[in-house]
Design an enzyme around this catalytic site. Structure first.
Site, mmCIF file in Angstrom:
data_model
loop_
_atom_site.group_PDB
_atom_site.id
_atom_site.type_symbol
_atom_site.label_atom_id
_atom_site.label_comp_id
_atom_site.label_asym_id
_atom_site.label_seq_id
_atom_site.Cartn_x
_atom_site.Cartn_y
_atom_site.Cartn_z
ATOM 1 N N LYS A 1 0.832 -1.210 0.000
ATOM 2 C CA LYS A 1 0.000 0.000 0.000
ATOM 3 C C LYS A 1 0.863 1.256 0.000
ATOM 4 C CE LYS A 1 -2.436 -2.793 -0.499
ATOM 5 N NZ LYS A 1 -2.437 -4.261 -0.440
ATOM 6 N N ALA B 1 -5.458 -10.487 5.857
ATOM 7 C CA ALA B 1 -4.999 -10.096 7.184
ATOM 8 C C ALA B 1 -6.163 -9.948 8.157
ATOM 9 C CB ALA B 1 -4.221 -8.787 7.087
ATOM 10 N N GLY C 1 -0.457 -17.449 -6.132
ATOM 11 C CA GLY C 1 -1.043 -17.963 -4.900
ATOM 12 C C GLY C 1 0.021 -18.296 -3.870
ATOM 13 N N HIS D 1 -23.663 14.863 1.846
ATOM 14 C CA HIS D 1 -23.499 15.351 0.467
ATOM 15 C C HIS D 1 -22.453 16.474 0.450
ATOM 16 C CE1 HIS D 1 -24.413 16.484 -3.616
ATOM 17 N NE2 HIS D 1 -24.391 17.741 -3.214
ATOM 18 N N GLU E 1 -2.219 -14.813 -17.211
ATOM 19 C CA GLU E 1 -3.130 -15.508 -16.295
ATOM 20 C C GLU E 1 -3.568 -16.841 -16.904
ATOM 21 O OE1 GLU E 1 -4.568 -15.270 -13.181
ATOM 22 O OE2 GLU E 1 -5.732 -17.031 -13.747
ATOM 23 N N ILE F 1 -2.089 -9.955 -5.991
ATOM 24 C CA ILE F 1 -0.708 -9.438 -5.991
ATOM 25 C C ILE F 1 -0.323 -8.987 -7.398
ATOM 26 C CG2 ILE F 1 1.729 -10.033 -5.663
ATOM 27 C CD1 ILE F 1 0.910 -11.896 -3.418
ATOM 28 N N GLY G 1 -3.932 -12.295 -10.203
ATOM 29 C CA GLY G 1 -4.662 -12.271 -8.937
ATOM 30 C C GLY G 1 -4.412 -10.940 -8.244
HETATM 31 P P1 FAD Z 1 1.751 -14.098 8.375
HETATM 32 O O1 FAD Z 1 1.446 -12.662 8.195
HETATM 33 O O2 FAD Z 1 2.360 -14.842 7.276
HETATM 34 O O3 FAD Z 1 2.606 -14.214 9.693
HETATM 35 C C1 FAD Z 1 3.179 -15.396 10.140
HETATM 36 C C2 FAD Z 1 4.415 -15.046 10.934
HETATM 37 O O4 FAD Z 1 4.874 -16.211 11.618
HETATM 38 C C3 FAD Z 1 5.599 -14.596 10.080
HETATM 39 O O5 FAD Z 1 6.257 -13.522 10.691
HETATM 40 C C4 FAD Z 1 6.487 -15.830 10.041
HETATM 41 O O6 FAD Z 1 7.859 -15.527 9.801
HETATM 42 C C5 FAD Z 1 6.259 -16.360 11.420
HETATM 43 N N1 FAD Z 1 6.558 -17.781 11.601
HETATM 44 C C6 FAD Z 1 6.265 -18.802 10.784
HETATM 45 N N2 FAD Z 1 6.640 -19.976 11.336
HETATM 46 C C7 FAD Z 1 7.184 -19.668 12.530
HETATM 47 C C8 FAD Z 1 7.747 -20.449 13.566
HETATM 48 N N3 FAD Z 1 7.763 -21.782 13.490
HETATM 49 N N4 FAD Z 1 8.241 -19.806 14.655
HETATM 50 C C9 FAD Z 1 8.198 -18.442 14.741
HETATM 51 N N5 FAD Z 1 7.647 -17.666 13.792
HETATM 52 C C10 FAD Z 1 7.160 -18.272 12.704
HETATM 53 N N6 FAD Z 1 -4.196 -9.098 3.071
HETATM 54 C C11 FAD Z 1 -5.110 -8.135 3.291
HETATM 55 O O7 FAD Z 1 -6.059 -8.366 4.043
HETATM 56 N N7 FAD Z 1 -4.999 -6.898 2.710
HETATM 57 C C12 FAD Z 1 -3.972 -6.597 1.888
HETATM 58 O O8 FAD Z 1 -3.892 -5.476 1.384
HETATM 59 C C13 FAD Z 1 -3.000 -7.586 1.629
HETATM 60 N N8 FAD Z 1 -1.959 -7.326 0.813
HETATM 61 C C14 FAD Z 1 -1.021 -8.295 0.592
HETATM 62 C C15 FAD Z 1 0.005 -8.012 -0.282
HETATM 63 C C16 FAD Z 1 0.966 -8.978 -0.543
HETATM 64 C C17 FAD Z 1 2.098 -8.658 -1.479
HETATM 65 C C18 FAD Z 1 0.893 -10.245 0.115
HETATM 66 C C19 FAD Z 1 1.938 -11.296 -0.114
HETATM 67 C C20 FAD Z 1 -0.147 -10.528 0.976
HETATM 68 C C21 FAD Z 1 -1.124 -9.559 1.219
HETATM 69 N N9 FAD Z 1 -2.202 -9.811 2.053
HETATM 70 C C22 FAD Z 1 -3.151 -8.852 2.260
HETATM 71 C C23 FAD Z 1 -2.367 -11.112 2.730
HETATM 72 C C24 FAD Z 1 -1.887 -11.001 4.190
HETATM 73 O O9 FAD Z 1 -0.538 -10.571 4.196
HETATM 74 C C25 FAD Z 1 -1.985 -12.335 4.897
HETATM 75 O O10 FAD Z 1 -3.310 -12.838 4.757
HETATM 76 C C26 FAD Z 1 -1.684 -12.189 6.368
HETATM 77 O O11 FAD Z 1 -0.371 -11.719 6.560
HETATM 78 C C27 FAD Z 1 -1.837 -13.522 7.104
HETATM 79 O O12 FAD Z 1 -1.555 -13.330 8.454
HETATM 80 P P2 FAD Z 1 -1.000 -14.523 9.368
HETATM 81 O O13 FAD Z 1 -0.824 -13.929 10.723
HETATM 82 O O14 FAD Z 1 -1.856 -15.707 9.229
HETATM 83 O O15 FAD Z 1 0.402 -14.933 8.745
HETATM 84 P P1 NAI Z 2 -4.322 -15.111 -6.047
HETATM 85 O O1 NAI Z 2 -4.927 -16.398 -5.681
HETATM 86 O O2 NAI Z 2 -5.047 -13.846 -5.762
HETATM 87 O O3 NAI Z 2 -4.020 -15.080 -7.621
HETATM 88 C C1 NAI Z 2 -3.210 -16.031 -8.246
HETATM 89 C C2 NAI Z 2 -3.552 -16.044 -9.722
HETATM 90 O O4 NAI Z 2 -2.564 -16.787 -10.398
HETATM 91 C C3 NAI Z 2 -4.895 -16.680 -10.006
HETATM 92 O O5 NAI Z 2 -5.661 -15.843 -10.848
HETATM 93 C C4 NAI Z 2 -4.519 -17.990 -10.674
HETATM 94 O O6 NAI Z 2 -5.485 -18.438 -11.594
HETATM 95 C C5 NAI Z 2 -3.213 -17.627 -11.350
HETATM 96 N N1 NAI Z 2 -2.336 -18.755 -11.626
HETATM 97 C C6 NAI Z 2 -2.109 -19.862 -10.876
HETATM 98 N N2 NAI Z 2 -1.186 -20.661 -11.464
HETATM 99 C C7 NAI Z 2 -0.827 -20.044 -12.616
HETATM 100 C C8 NAI Z 2 0.090 -20.369 -13.657
HETATM 101 N N3 NAI Z 2 0.828 -21.479 -13.619
HETATM 102 N N4 NAI Z 2 0.207 -19.497 -14.687
HETATM 103 C C9 NAI Z 2 -0.514 -18.357 -14.734
HETATM 104 N N5 NAI Z 2 -1.403 -18.010 -13.776
HETATM 105 C C10 NAI Z 2 -1.548 -18.842 -12.725
HETATM 106 O O7 NAI Z 2 -2.868 -15.131 -5.379
HETATM 107 P P2 NAI Z 2 -1.769 -14.009 -5.222
HETATM 108 O O8 NAI Z 2 -2.040 -12.856 -6.112
HETATM 109 O O9 NAI Z 2 -0.481 -14.735 -5.321
HETATM 110 O O10 NAI Z 2 -1.992 -13.548 -3.737
HETATM 111 C C11 NAI Z 2 -1.866 -14.479 -2.652
HETATM 112 C C12 NAI Z 2 -2.823 -14.156 -1.561
HETATM 113 O O11 NAI Z 2 -2.472 -12.918 -0.961
HETATM 114 C C13 NAI Z 2 -4.236 -14.028 -2.055
HETATM 115 O O12 NAI Z 2 -4.953 -15.123 -1.537
HETATM 116 C C14 NAI Z 2 -4.760 -12.768 -1.489
HETATM 117 O O13 NAI Z 2 -5.849 -13.026 -0.653
HETATM 118 C C15 NAI Z 2 -3.633 -12.197 -0.655
HETATM 119 N N6 NAI Z 2 -3.478 -10.803 -1.041
HETATM 120 C C16 NAI Z 2 -4.452 -9.922 -0.682
HETATM 121 C C17 NAI Z 2 -4.370 -8.607 -1.065
HETATM 122 C C18 NAI Z 2 -5.478 -7.696 -0.708
HETATM 123 O O14 NAI Z 2 -6.296 -8.063 0.119
HETATM 124 N N7 NAI Z 2 -5.543 -6.511 -1.272
HETATM 125 C C19 NAI Z 2 -3.240 -8.089 -1.828
HETATM 126 C C20 NAI Z 2 -2.299 -9.121 -2.208
HETATM 127 C C21 NAI Z 2 -2.425 -10.410 -1.787
#
Ligand code: FAD
Ligand code: NAI
Length: 475
Positions: free
Chosen positions: A58, A330, A281, A454, A213, A194, A192
């Site tokens: 963000k 999250a 994913g 408004h 995709e 990301i 997707g």
């Molecule tokens: P995580 O955030 O993955 O946290 C797990 C933590 O546990 C990590 O710090 C890891 O290192 C630690 N850990 C793992 N194993 C161990 C262990 N054995 N001992 C100690 N520590 C350990 N979601 C949204 O809702 N809004 C968004 O805008 C959004 N944007 C995203 C953008 C990107 C690029 C990505 C990749 C994801 C995004 N997500 C977003 C998804 C979101 O980040 C995850 O759904 C969320 O972080 C999951 O939370 P969690 O606590 O389950 O796991």
């Molecule tokens: P995603 O599940 O959103 O998208 C993955 C995409 O890749 C899908 O459209 C799928 O059909 C495609 N795909 C799979 N295999 C493929 C292949 N071999 N070749 C081409 N396309 C293929 O997963 P993404 O974007 O990796 O994000 C992971 C998770 O992080 C999501 O589940 C999402 O919930 C979370 N996230 C949330 C955000 C938010 O809430 N704004 C921002 C970024 C991530």
């Protein structure tokens, strides 16, 4: 050995650290273990979300949008920008600062709530009577005893079977957020969340972006009308999106990466990129958790198996967030963390998956809650739809951002709201009204009769609700 804890949380992402705070609030003696480390060896709690997910993405989305506005949108407002220049290093440094502020904020919250924080890797190390022994390896090694354990170890990126991530040209989410200079040609595998967010960042900064995709449908989880509008707008912005793609080869060249695929028509295609982001994913992270040793059951896809209340196969062991089934978001992880803490305290924590909002932070933003039209059709539910475009909303016109619309779907017989879909400015904020409405079991008529300020974008929500009954006032 130290006194036992009431709860030990393994993982300090949004699921884990919020669960720990709620446990502490409820009077439990709580520890949280997290292994994420920042430069200089300092702990970096907050997980994927804080370090390489929600927060840094963000930050870069905002910076890149500012740049695009200064370059393209300001002129329309009568603001002339001369000598516009981009400093990617500074942009990245700002993003890193935002991340560090969040890491520090969580460390402060641990202190404030008297949560013992252990920086290191946690693993099950057997039983101590009815309690669990948890070993911590790393910066703060320890052996903890816990009456209850919450597993919140999150997820990690899935690589293409054809090629591993190399942190240089084939990038996961962490790499995509840390590209040091704008690549000329950026390839993105996966359209997707990301792929679209990171593709937008680098396109706004000047990269030529191609998104590949696999599925034939674009944004299949979104409402079809929203997905169609999004695809049209992204194409207009210059984001080249190809669906129905089958990637057949990825080869590293001297300074580039060559990708070969067959397109939707079965024709062989190829392109060369400076960087390739793979966002197809994520997979659950149970690395080194000792799950097998203690018999913690995983499901067929590697997620920690849980029931509807996040109980695992082991007594007094719970699991939440990305490491269990359900959307990888999250706020879903946080809600599960709170619910589990409350269940442990004998309360009735509850998470309703149907009212979890989804947001994609592209421009325009996309957000929804509840059912899509195609889901309602498939389930044979009779519904009425109201849709209002931002082009007819005064605030959107004043903002200079009139793309998209709000759509409300309501039960044909009861008028109860079944889904809310927004594509447009600040959709991420607007969707909260839809979530509140659905949580309160509101009808479209309820929203239609509520006084909305408004001029505001939220008036589009009211108008869409009026539209369910065919009586929009401004269209
Ligand atoms: P995580 O955030 O993955 O946290 C797990 C933590 O546990 C990590 O710090 C890891 O290192 C630690 N850990 C793992 N194993 C161990 C262990 N054995 N001992 C100690 N520590 C350990 N979601 C949204 O809702 N809004 C968004 O805008 C959004 N944007 C995203 C953008 C990107 C690029 C990505 C990749 C994801 C995004 N997500 C977003 C998804 C979101 O980040 C995850 O759904 C969320 O972080 C999951 O939370 P969690 O606590 O389950 O796991
Ligand atoms: P995603 O599940 O959103 O998208 C993955 C995409 O890749 C899908 O459209 C799928 O059909 C495609 N795909 C799979 N295999 C493929 C292949 N071999 N070749 C081409 N396309 C293929 O997963 P993404 O974007 O990796 O994000 C992971 C998770 O992080 C999501 O589940 C999402 O919930 C979370 N996230 C949330 C955000 C938010 O809430 N704004 C921002 C970024 C991530």
């Amino acid at each position: 050995m130290a006194d036992p804890f009431d709860v030990v949380v393994i993982g300090g992402g949004p699921g884990g650290y919020i669960a720990a705070i709620r446990c502490a609030q409820l009077g439990m003696k709580t520890a949280c273990i997290d292994d994420w480390t920042r430069a200089g060896g300092k702990p970096a709690p907050g997980g994927t979300c804080t370090n390489v997910g929600c927060i840094p993405s963000k930050a870069l989305l905002q910076s890149s949008e500012n740049y695009e506005h200064a370059g393209h949108a300001f002129a329309d407002h009568g603001i002339e920008v001369k000598g516009l220049a981009l400093d990617v290093k500074k942009m990245q440094a700002r993003k890193d600062k935002v991340v560090a502020q969040n890491n520090d904020g969580i460390l402060y919250l641990f202190k404030k709530n008297r949560i013992a924080f252990f920086h290191g890797h946690g693993a099950f190390a057997g039983r101590d009577g009815d309690a669990w022994k948890i070993r911590v390896d790393g910066a703060s090694p320890a052996e903890l005893v816990a009456a209850r354990v919450i597993v919140a170890t999150g997820s990690k990126p899935r690589a293409l079977p054809l090629i591993p991530f190399d942190d240089d040209r084939v990038l996961d989410n962490a790499g995509a957020l840390a590209i040091p200079a704008v690549p000329k040609r950026l390839g993105v595998v996966g359209a997707g969340v990301i792929g679209l967010e990171m593709g937008s960042v680098w396109r706004r900064l000047g990269a030529s972006v191609t998104v590949l995709e696999a599925l034939p449908a674009f944004l299949g989880a979104a409402d079809e009308a929203v997905a169609k509008e999004a695809r049209k707008l992204f194409a207009r912005q210059g984001l080249a999106i190809e669906t129905g793609v089958n990637i057949t080869a990825v080869t590293l060249g001297k300074a580039d990466v060559a990708v070969a695929w067959t397109d939707a028509a079965g024709k062989a295609q190829a392109a060369s990129f400076d960087k390739l982001i793979v966002a197809i994913g994520r997979v659950p992270n149970t690395d080194g958790l000792g799950a097998e040793a203690v018999g913690l059951a995983l499901d067929e896809r590697g997620f920690v198996a849980v029931d509807g209340e996040c109980r695992t196969s082991l007594p007094n062991v719970w699991a939440i967030g990305d490491v269990v089934r359900g959307p990888m978001l999250a706020h879903k992880a946080e809600e599960e963390g709170v619910a589990v803490a409350e269940r442990m305290a004998g309360q009735h924590g509850h998470v309703d998956f149907n009212t979890i909002p989804w947001v994609i932070y592209t421009s325009p933003e996309i957000a929804w809650v509840g059912q899509t039209e195609q889901q309602l059709k498939a389930a044979g539910v009779a519904y009425r739809a109201g849709s209002f475009p931002f082009s007819a909303n005064g605030r959107a016109r004043a903002l200079g951002d009139t793309s998209g619309f709000v759509k409300i779907l309501a039960d044909a017989a009861t008028d109860r709201i079944l889904g809310v879909h927004v594509i447009g400015p600040f959709a991420s904020e607007l969707i909260s009204e839809g979530v509140v409405a659905m949580e309160f079991g509101a009808s479209a008529e309820d929203i239609a009769r509520i006084c909305h300020a408004h001029p505001s974008l939220a008036e589009a929500m009211k108008e869409a609700a009026l539209g369910v009954d065919g009586r929009m006032l401004n269209l």
